[in-house]
Design a protein around this motif. Structure first.
Motif, PDB file in Angstrom:
ATOM      1  N   ARG A  39       3.536  -1.945 -11.771  1.00 25.04           N
ATOM      2  CA  ARG A  39       4.831  -1.002 -11.385  1.00 25.04           C
ATOM      3  C   ARG A  39       5.103  -1.871  -9.821  1.00 25.04           C
ATOM      4  NH1 ARG A  39       5.717   4.030 -13.275  1.00 25.04           N
ATOM      5  NH2 ARG A  39       7.674   3.802 -11.755  1.00 25.04           N
ATOM      6  N   ALA A  40       4.724  -2.693  -9.882  1.00 25.37           N
ATOM      7  CA  ALA A  40       5.098  -3.181  -8.692  1.00 25.37           C
ATOM      8  C   ALA A  40       4.918  -5.202  -9.030  1.00 25.37           C
ATOM      9  CB  ALA A  40       4.564  -3.295  -7.339  1.00 25.37           C
ATOM     10  N   GLU A  41       4.349  -5.953  -9.707  1.00 21.42           N
ATOM     11  CA  GLU A  41       4.417  -7.606  -9.853  1.00 21.42           C
ATOM     12  C   GLU A  41       5.648  -7.871 -10.409  1.00 21.42           C
ATOM     13  OE1 GLU A  41       0.073  -8.721 -10.657  1.00 21.42           O
ATOM     14  OE2 GLU A  41       1.910 -10.307 -11.686  1.00 21.42           O
ATOM     15  N   ARG A  47       1.402 -11.831  -6.750  1.00 25.34           N
ATOM     16  CA  ARG A  47      -0.195 -10.206  -6.823  1.00 25.34           C
ATOM     17  C   ARG A  47       0.661  -9.709  -5.535  1.00 25.34           C
ATOM     18  NH1 ARG A  47      -4.049 -12.790  -7.492  1.00 25.34           N
ATOM     19  NH2 ARG A  47      -6.335 -10.492  -6.848  1.00 25.34           N
ATOM     20  N   VAL A  48       0.038  -8.514  -5.011  1.00 18.43           N
ATOM     21  CA  VAL A  48       0.649  -8.990  -3.077  1.00 18.43           C
ATOM     22  C   VAL A  48      -1.648  -7.879  -2.427  1.00 18.43           C
ATOM     23  CG1 VAL A  48       2.777  -7.513  -3.477  1.00 18.43           C
ATOM     24  CG2 VAL A  48       0.948  -5.781  -4.141  1.00 18.43           C
ATOM     25  N   LEU A  49      -1.039  -7.829  -1.760  1.00 21.88           N
ATOM     26  CA  LEU A  49      -2.311  -7.211  -1.171  1.00 21.88           C
ATOM     27  C   LEU A  49      -3.021  -6.605  -1.709  1.00 21.88           C
ATOM     28  CD1 LEU A  49      -1.922  -7.939   2.902  1.00 21.88           C
ATOM     29  CD2 LEU A  49      -3.317  -9.346   1.180  1.00 21.88           C
ATOM     30  N   PHE A 137      12.124   0.768  -8.669  1.00 23.07           N
ATOM     31  CA  PHE A 137      10.982   0.420 -10.260  1.00 23.07           C
ATOM     32  C   PHE A 137       9.758   1.323  -9.673  1.00 23.07           C
ATOM     33  CE2 PHE A 137       8.469  -3.024 -12.343  1.00 23.07           C
ATOM     34  CZ  PHE A 137       8.983  -2.777 -13.056  1.00 23.07           C
ATOM     35  N   ILE A 138       9.413   0.753  -8.828  1.00 19.89           N
ATOM     36  CA  ILE A 138       7.911   1.288  -8.421  1.00 19.89           C
ATOM     37  C   ILE A 138       7.888   2.367  -8.029  1.00 19.89           C
ATOM     38  CG2 ILE A 138       6.723   0.601  -6.418  1.00 19.89           C
ATOM     39  CD1 ILE A 138       7.369  -1.830  -5.611  1.00 19.89           C
ATOM     40  N   THR A 139       9.303   2.800  -7.286  1.00 17.06           N
ATOM     41  CA  THR A 139       8.241   4.679  -7.139  1.00 17.06           C
ATOM     42  C   THR A 139       9.019   5.797  -8.092  1.00 17.06           C
ATOM     43  OG1 THR A 139       9.992   4.808  -6.008  1.00 17.06           O
ATOM     44  CG2 THR A 139       8.175   4.156  -4.672  1.00 17.06           C
ATOM     45  N   GLY A 200       8.943  -9.326   0.478  1.00 18.13           N
ATOM     46  CA  GLY A 200       9.249  -8.143  -0.241  1.00 18.13           C
ATOM     47  C   GLY A 200       8.425  -7.411  -0.269  1.00 18.13           C
ATOM     48  N   ASN A 201       6.970  -7.230  -0.495  1.00 21.60           N
ATOM     49  CA  ASN A 201       6.471  -6.274  -0.384  1.00 21.60           C
ATOM     50  C   ASN A 201       6.127  -5.377   1.004  1.00 21.60           C
ATOM     51  OD1 ASN A 201       2.930  -5.304  -0.820  1.00 21.60           O
ATOM     52  ND2 ASN A 201       4.763  -3.871   0.140  1.00 21.60           N
ATOM     53  N   ILE A 202       7.084  -6.921   2.231  1.00 18.29           N
ATOM     54  CA  ILE A 202       6.844  -5.767   3.291  1.00 18.29           C
ATOM     55  C   ILE A 202       8.094  -5.209   3.231  1.00 18.29           C
ATOM     56  CG2 ILE A 202       6.585  -7.224   6.201  1.00 18.29           C
ATOM     57  CD1 ILE A 202       4.833  -8.836   5.134  1.00 18.29           C
ATOM     58  N   PHE A 203       9.252  -5.672   3.118  1.00 16.29           N
ATOM     59  CA  PHE A 203      10.474  -4.973   3.280  1.00 16.29           C
ATOM     60  C   PHE A 203      10.941  -4.061   2.942  1.00 16.29           C
ATOM     61  CE2 PHE A 203      15.353  -4.162   3.132  1.00 16.29           C
ATOM     62  CZ  PHE A 203      15.742  -5.166   3.871  1.00 16.29           C
ATOM     63  N   LEU A 204      10.184  -3.340   1.509  1.00 19.00           N
ATOM     64  CA  LEU A 204       9.998  -2.494   0.818  1.00 19.00           C
ATOM     65  C   LEU A 204       9.755  -1.571   1.443  1.00 19.00           C
ATOM     66  CD1 LEU A 204       8.409  -0.737  -1.491  1.00 19.00           C
ATOM     67  CD2 LEU A 204       8.218  -2.948  -1.837  1.00 19.00           C
ATOM     68  N   ALA A 205       8.554  -1.495   2.244  1.00 12.29           N
ATOM     69  CA  ALA A 205       6.991  -1.219   3.543  1.00 12.29           C
ATOM     70  C   ALA A 205       7.210  -1.040   3.926  1.00 12.29           C
ATOM     71  CB  ALA A 205       5.370  -1.641   2.404  1.00 12.29           C
ATOM     72  N   ALA A 206       8.108  -1.243   5.338  1.00 11.35           N
ATOM     73  CA  ALA A 206       8.484  -0.822   5.952  1.00 11.35           C
ATOM     74  C   ALA A 206       9.777  -0.041   6.196  1.00 11.35           C
ATOM     75  CB  ALA A 206       8.765  -2.087   7.164  1.00 11.35           C
ATOM     76  N   ALA A 207      11.039  -0.691   5.406  1.00  9.18           N
ATOM     77  CA  ALA A 207      12.218  -0.214   5.198  1.00  9.18           C
ATOM     78  C   ALA A 207      12.203   1.578   5.066  1.00  9.18           C
ATOM     79  CB  ALA A 207      12.710  -0.694   4.982  1.00  9.18           C
ATOM     80  N   GLU A 208      11.274   1.238   3.297  1.00 10.65           N
ATOM     81  CA  GLU A 208      11.913   3.216   3.065  1.00 10.65           C
ATOM     82  C   GLU A 208      11.408   4.372   3.449  1.00 10.65           C
ATOM     83  OE1 GLU A 208      13.818   3.840  -0.085  1.00 10.65           O
ATOM     84  OE2 GLU A 208      12.225   5.177  -0.543  1.00 10.65           O
ATOM     85  N   PRO A 209       9.809   3.948   4.474  1.00 10.43           N
ATOM     86  CA  PRO A 209       9.276   4.956   4.939  1.00 10.43           C
ATOM     87  C   PRO A 209       9.755   5.069   6.192  1.00 10.43           C
ATOM     88  CG  PRO A 209       7.707   3.670   4.415  1.00 10.43           C
ATOM     89  CD  PRO A 209       8.745   2.578   4.237  1.00 10.43           C
ATOM     90  N   PRO A 251       5.622  10.013   4.547  1.00  7.17           N
ATOM     91  CA  PRO A 251       6.940  10.136   3.811  1.00  7.17           C
ATOM     92  C   PRO A 251       6.405   9.422   2.570  1.00  7.17           C
ATOM     93  CG  PRO A 251       6.569   8.361   5.495  1.00  7.17           C
ATOM     94  CD  PRO A 251       5.957   9.202   5.652  1.00  7.17           C
ATOM     95  N   VAL A 252       5.387   8.633   2.052  1.00 12.62           N
ATOM     96  CA  VAL A 252       4.544   8.033   0.918  1.00 12.62           C
ATOM     97  C   VAL A 252       3.805   9.962   0.505  1.00 12.62           C
ATOM     98  CG1 VAL A 252       3.072   6.846  -0.472  1.00 12.62           C
ATOM     99  CG2 VAL A 252       5.195   6.064   1.527  1.00 12.62           C
ATOM    100  N   GLN A 253       4.764  10.739  -0.306  1.00 17.39           N
ATOM    101  CA  GLN A 253       3.612  11.601  -1.103  1.00 17.39           C
ATOM    102  C   GLN A 253       2.512  11.415  -2.373  1.00 17.39           C
ATOM    103  OE1 GLN A 253       4.370  14.850  -0.125  1.00 17.39           O
ATOM    104  NE2 GLN A 253       4.822  14.252   1.396  1.00 17.39           N
TER     105      GLN A 253
HETATM  106  C1  2IO Z   1       3.186  -2.767  -3.406  1.00 13.66           C
HETATM  107  C2  2IO Z   1       5.748   2.579  -1.509  1.00 13.66           C
HETATM  108  C3  2IO Z   1       7.172   2.251   0.323  1.00 13.66           C
HETATM  109  C4  2IO Z   1       2.919  -0.666   0.376  1.00 13.66           C
HETATM  110  C5  2IO Z   1       3.345  -1.734  -2.876  1.00 13.66           C
HETATM  111  C6  2IO Z   1       4.787  -0.840  -3.648  1.00 13.66           C
HETATM  112  C7  2IO Z   1       1.688  -1.132  -2.015  1.00 13.66           C
HETATM  113  C8  2IO Z   1       2.155   0.018  -1.049  1.00 13.66           C
HETATM  114  C9  2IO Z   1       2.804   2.290  -0.317  1.00 13.66           C
HETATM  115  C10 2IO Z   1       3.140   1.609   0.359  1.00 13.66           C
HETATM  116  C11 2IO Z   1       4.230   2.083   0.516  1.00 13.66           C
HETATM  117  C12 2IO Z   1       5.448   1.885  -0.068  1.00 13.66           C
HETATM  118  N1  2IO Z   1       1.980   1.257  -1.555  1.00 13.66           N
HETATM  119  N2  2IO Z   1       3.688  -0.056   1.004  1.00 13.66           N
HETATM  120  O1  2IO Z   1       2.244   3.149  -1.029  1.00 13.66           O
HETATM  121  O2  2IO Z   1       3.197  -1.737  -0.007  1.00 13.66           O
END
Ligand code: 2IO
Length: 375
Positions: A39-41, A47-49, A137-139, A200-209, A251-253
């Motif tokens: 889903r993410a790699e 790999r992410v945290l 791609f992830i969601t 990239g992970n922090i960008f999306l996880a910070a901006a998206e919600p 915001p993350v359901q």
């Molecule tokens: C790799 C989905 C907006 C995260 C990430 C998709 C893992 C992780 C999450 C959140 C929110 C995003 N999962 N942030 O659900 O880093």
């Protein structure tokens, strides 16, 4: 509705109760994050945290938390967050009607997240579509093959861009997350690929919600005027206001997991290797956990502020357990800052239309929020 059921369309076991969701999230061994490999790699490049455990996880998490704390708490970032929000409101002063979501919340989220990572504002228009592809791609739960290859290509451009920026920041560090990671990486055993994935992970996880929660906060300011009046009078109440927005409008359901071996949740047996969806919105409306769960109640006793942004939270908007969101403090500080600044302008506006229209299944937010000028 059963507390746990198999959804045939999604081919996932959906967990709807608060206790069920908590059980899944707090058992990282029984419910793994292996789905992220597919889903993410492929889009983040390493790999992410959230995929790690044990010593590797702990060491890399400490390094990342240190970076987030250093950048976000250093006295430069939050004033920039406040300025960004004020500038957008000022720009709107000449208008009679605005869409808060597309004209303020979204540009705000992109601007401050670029600032956080260390991406110059002139790159915003490039980065936004790349990030959108990564998020999709992830969601997105159903995906067309054609879109998948386009998103993979966009993600490749994004990674190449971050890698180049990493090299630049390594030579000439600035006050941003990428510079921090570039300099700390060797001590913590991050490879360049891992730093790119992390950024990239922090960008999306910070901006998206961020734009979503900001929009819900503004919506509730108009929708529950009594609560908003209290916050205006006593600005420290903004924490409780945010806490309740996060409970009512996470915001993350969906937080997905994979069952390792057969598992039992709420007396329902889930076969080994199943996809399990923790449905955050449902858990937050579980009447066993929250009294009158559909009501916005400022300062509710079952959603205490001191616990909201920590792993001992009584809601699960940031998850729970080992992979509890490492950005929760950053989220709290930047949302409170932006909302406090917004209170100087909100009186000039009213909601043009209630009820709220929302979009998104995995991440959800208001599709638009029309505001009209009052003076
Ligand atoms: C790799 C989905 C907006 C995260 C990430 C998709 C893992 C992780 C999450 C959140 C929110 C995003 N999962 N942030 O659900 O880093």
């Amino acid at each position: 509705m059963a507390p746990v059921y198999h959804d045939r369309l999604a081919d996932a076991w959906c967990v709807l109760t608060f206790d069920g969701v908590r059980q899944v999230l707090e058992d990282a061994q029984g419910f793994s994050s292996d789905h992220l490999r597919e889903r993410a790699e492929p889009v983040l490049g390493a790999r992410v945290l959230a995929q790690m455990s044990g010593r590797e996880h702990d060491e890399k998490k400490v390094a990342t938390l240190r970076g987030l704390a250093e950048i976000a708490m250093d006295g430069y970032y939050l004033p920039a967050v406040e300025q960004a929000m004020r500038r957008l409101w000022e720009k709107a002063e000449s208008r009679t009607s605005i869409d808060f979501v597309s004209e303020l919340a979204n540009p705000f989220a992109i601007e401050v997240t670029c600032h956080l990572i260390g991406i110059d504002q002139r790159w915003k228009s490039r980065v936004v579509p790349w990030n959108k592809s990564v998020v999709e791609f992830i969601t997105l739960l159903q995906r067309e093959p054609h879109d998948v290859s386009r998103r993979l290509a966009d993600a490749g451009y994004f990674r190449a861009f971050i890698l180049r920026l990493l090299e630049v920041r390594r030579r000439q560090p600035r006050r941003d997350l990428l510079s921090f990671l570039a300099h700390q990486c060797s001590d913590y055993g991050f490879s360049d690929n891992e730093i790119v994935a992390l950024a990239g992970n922090i960008f999306l996880a910070a901006a998206e919600p961020l734009d979503k929660v900001m929009s819900y906060m503004v919506y509730e300011a108009f929708h529950v005027p009594d609560a908003y009046a209290t916050v205006k009078e006593t600005p420290r109440e903004v924490s409780g206001f945010l806490a309740e927005v996060l409970r009512l409008h996470p915001p993350v359901q969906i937080i997905p997991r994979v069952s390792m071996g057969e598992q039992t949740v709420e007396e329902v047996s889930i076969p080994a290797g199943s996809t399990v969806y923790c449905l955050v919105g449902a858990a937050h409306r579980d009447p066993k956990q929250f009294k009158d769960p559909g009501e916005f109640v400022l300062g509710r006793e079952d959603n205490l502020i001191r616990a909201v942004f920590s792993p001992s939270a009584q809601h699960v908007a940031f998850g729970s357990g080992l992979h509890f969101c490492i950005g929760s403090m950053l989220a709290r500080r930047q949302l409170e800052t932006a909302f406090r600044a917004s209170m100087d302008y909100l009186d000039h506006w009213r909601l043009a239309a209630d009820p709220l229209e929302e979009r998104g299944l995995y991440t959800r937010g208001p599709s638009h929020l029309r505001l009209e000028r009052t003076r």
